[in-house]
Write a protein that holds these residues in place. Structure first.
Motif, PDB file in Angstrom:
ATOM      1  N   UNK A  10      27.310  33.169  -4.621  1.00 29.91           N
ATOM      2  CA  UNK A  10      27.253  34.470  -5.288  1.00 29.91           C
ATOM      3  C   UNK A  10      26.624  34.354  -6.667  1.00 29.91           C
ATOM      4  N   UNK A  11      26.947  33.276  -7.395  1.00 31.19           N
ATOM      5  CA  UNK A  11      26.341  33.064  -8.707  1.00 31.19           C
ATOM      6  C   UNK A  11      24.827  32.892  -8.586  1.00 31.19           C
ATOM      7  N   UNK A  12      24.386  32.101  -7.622  1.00 33.25           N
ATOM      8  CA  UNK A  12      22.945  31.874  -7.462  1.00 33.25           C
ATOM      9  C   UNK A  12      22.212  33.156  -7.085  1.00 33.25           C
ATOM     10  N   UNK A  13      22.813  33.952  -6.221  1.00 28.50           N
ATOM     11  CA  UNK A  13      22.193  35.231  -5.845  1.00 28.50           C
ATOM     12  C   UNK A  13      22.142  36.159  -7.050  1.00 28.50           C
ATOM     13  N   UNK A  14      23.262  36.263  -7.776  1.00 28.44           N
ATOM     14  CA  UNK A  14      23.291  37.114  -8.968  1.00 28.44           C
ATOM     15  C   UNK A  14      22.277  36.644 -10.001  1.00 28.44           C
ATOM     16  N   UNK A  55      14.509  34.098 -22.880  1.00 25.10           N
ATOM     17  CA  UNK A  55      14.918  35.107 -21.899  1.00 25.10           C
ATOM     18  C   UNK A  55      15.673  34.462 -20.741  1.00 25.10           C
ATOM     19  N   UNK A  56      15.275  33.281 -20.317  1.00 23.43           N
ATOM     20  CA  UNK A  56      15.992  32.558 -19.271  1.00 23.43           C
ATOM     21  C   UNK A  56      17.431  32.297 -19.701  1.00 23.43           C
ATOM     22  N   UNK A  57      17.613  31.857 -20.948  1.00 29.41           N
ATOM     23  CA  UNK A  57      18.953  31.575 -21.453  1.00 29.41           C
ATOM     24  C   UNK A  57      19.797  32.840 -21.527  1.00 29.41           C
ATOM     25  N   UNK A  58      19.220  33.932 -21.973  1.00 34.03           N
ATOM     26  CA  UNK A  58      19.961  35.197 -22.050  1.00 34.03           C
ATOM     27  C   UNK A  58      20.378  35.655 -20.657  1.00 34.03           C
ATOM     28  N   UNK A  59      19.478  35.588 -19.688  1.00 36.74           N
ATOM     29  CA  UNK A  59      19.817  36.003 -18.328  1.00 36.74           C
ATOM     30  C   UNK A  59      20.825  35.050 -17.687  1.00 36.74           C
ATOM     31  N   UNK A  60      20.760  33.775 -18.031  1.00 37.51           N
ATOM     32  CA  UNK A  60      21.744  32.814 -17.536  1.00 37.51           C
ATOM     33  C   UNK A  60      23.129  33.126 -18.085  1.00 37.51           C
ATOM     34  N   UNK A  64      26.379  34.066 -15.829  1.00 33.85           N
ATOM     35  CA  UNK A  64      27.623  33.305 -15.940  1.00 33.85           C
ATOM     36  C   UNK A  64      28.780  34.235 -16.286  1.00 33.85           C
ATOM     37  N   UNK A  65      28.566  35.146 -17.211  1.00 34.77           N
ATOM     38  CA  UNK A  65      29.607  36.095 -17.587  1.00 34.77           C
ATOM     39  C   UNK A  65      30.021  36.949 -16.399  1.00 34.77           C
ATOM     40  N   UNK A  66      29.055  37.419 -15.641  1.00 35.26           N
ATOM     41  CA  UNK A  66      29.345  38.222 -14.463  1.00 35.26           C
ATOM     42  C   UNK A  66      30.148  37.430 -13.433  1.00 35.26           C
ATOM     43  N   UNK A  71      35.406  36.039 -10.788  1.00 34.67           N
ATOM     44  CA  UNK A  71      36.395  35.034 -10.399  1.00 34.67           C
ATOM     45  C   UNK A  71      37.758  35.376 -10.993  1.00 34.67           C
ATOM     46  N   UNK A  72      37.795  35.742 -12.267  1.00 34.69           N
ATOM     47  CA  UNK A  72      39.068  36.090 -12.905  1.00 34.69           C
ATOM     48  C   UNK A  72      39.669  37.360 -12.306  1.00 34.69           C
TER      49      UNK A  72
END
Length: 80
Positions: A10-14, A55-60, A64-66, A71-72
């Motif tokens: 799910x993380x990779x797809x997101x 931009x890659x870091x911001x989207x990463x 991760x936050x999503x 998960x929580x």
């Protein structure tokens, strides 16, 4: 039959969707500003050598936050 949630998939797809749609949105926004006579942001984006890393870091971080919030949220739902 119990449904399993694979958080890594799910993380990779997101992340793929956020990365792809984010770069398209940034490009279209810069192009829109350029069309309406404000090329400064477009020139800044394509003259900065590290802008793709930024931009890659911001989207990463967004992906991760999503994933962490999902998960929580799932963990809190199973506790109740």
């Amino acid at each position: 039959m119990k449904r399993t949630n694979n958080e890594i998939v799910q993380f990779l797809i997101n992340f793929f969707l956020i990365e792809t749609l984010g770069h398209i949105a940034i490009y279209l926004f810069c192009l829109l500003l350029r069309i309406f006579g404000m090329p400064q942001l477009y020139q800044f984006m394509y003259s900065t050598p590290l802008i793709h890393h930024i931009t890659f870091t911001v989207f990463l971080i967004i992906a991760i936050t999503l994933s962490v919030t999902n998960i929580l949220r799932r963990r809190n739902e199973t506790k109740t």
